[in-house]
Design a protein around this motif. Structure first.
Motif: not given
Length: 82
Positions: A38-39, A42, A46
């Motif tokens: 997930v990091a 992201a 992002g």
């Protein structure tokens, strides 16, 4: 192909290998693995939205930082080279 691109590829390959090593050795739970993925996602999704113009170029650096964290989690500390 420049050295920065080679370094980015090494960081990405090490990331996926460390994730697999952590799962197979039992040092990293599936929840922990999901947290790292997930990091990674992201940062991938992002960073292009950060107002700083070359922020998308920081993605390999983020992956390298995740690699460092994975080394500490999987190997319970730093890896001795010699």
């Amino acid at each position: 192909m420049g050295s920065a691109l080679i370094g980015a590829w090494v960081a990405h390959i090490a990331f996926w290998i460390l994730l697999a090593q952590g799962l197979l050795s039992g040092e990293l739970s599936t929840r922990g693995c999901a947290g790292f993925v997930v990091a990674w996602l992201a940062a991938l999704v992002g960073l292009p939205f950060v107002p700083y113009a070359p922020a998308h170029a920081m993605f390999p650096s983020v992956v390298a930082i995740l690699d460092i964290a994975l080394v500490f989690v999987v190997f319970k500390g730093d890896v001795r080279i010699a």
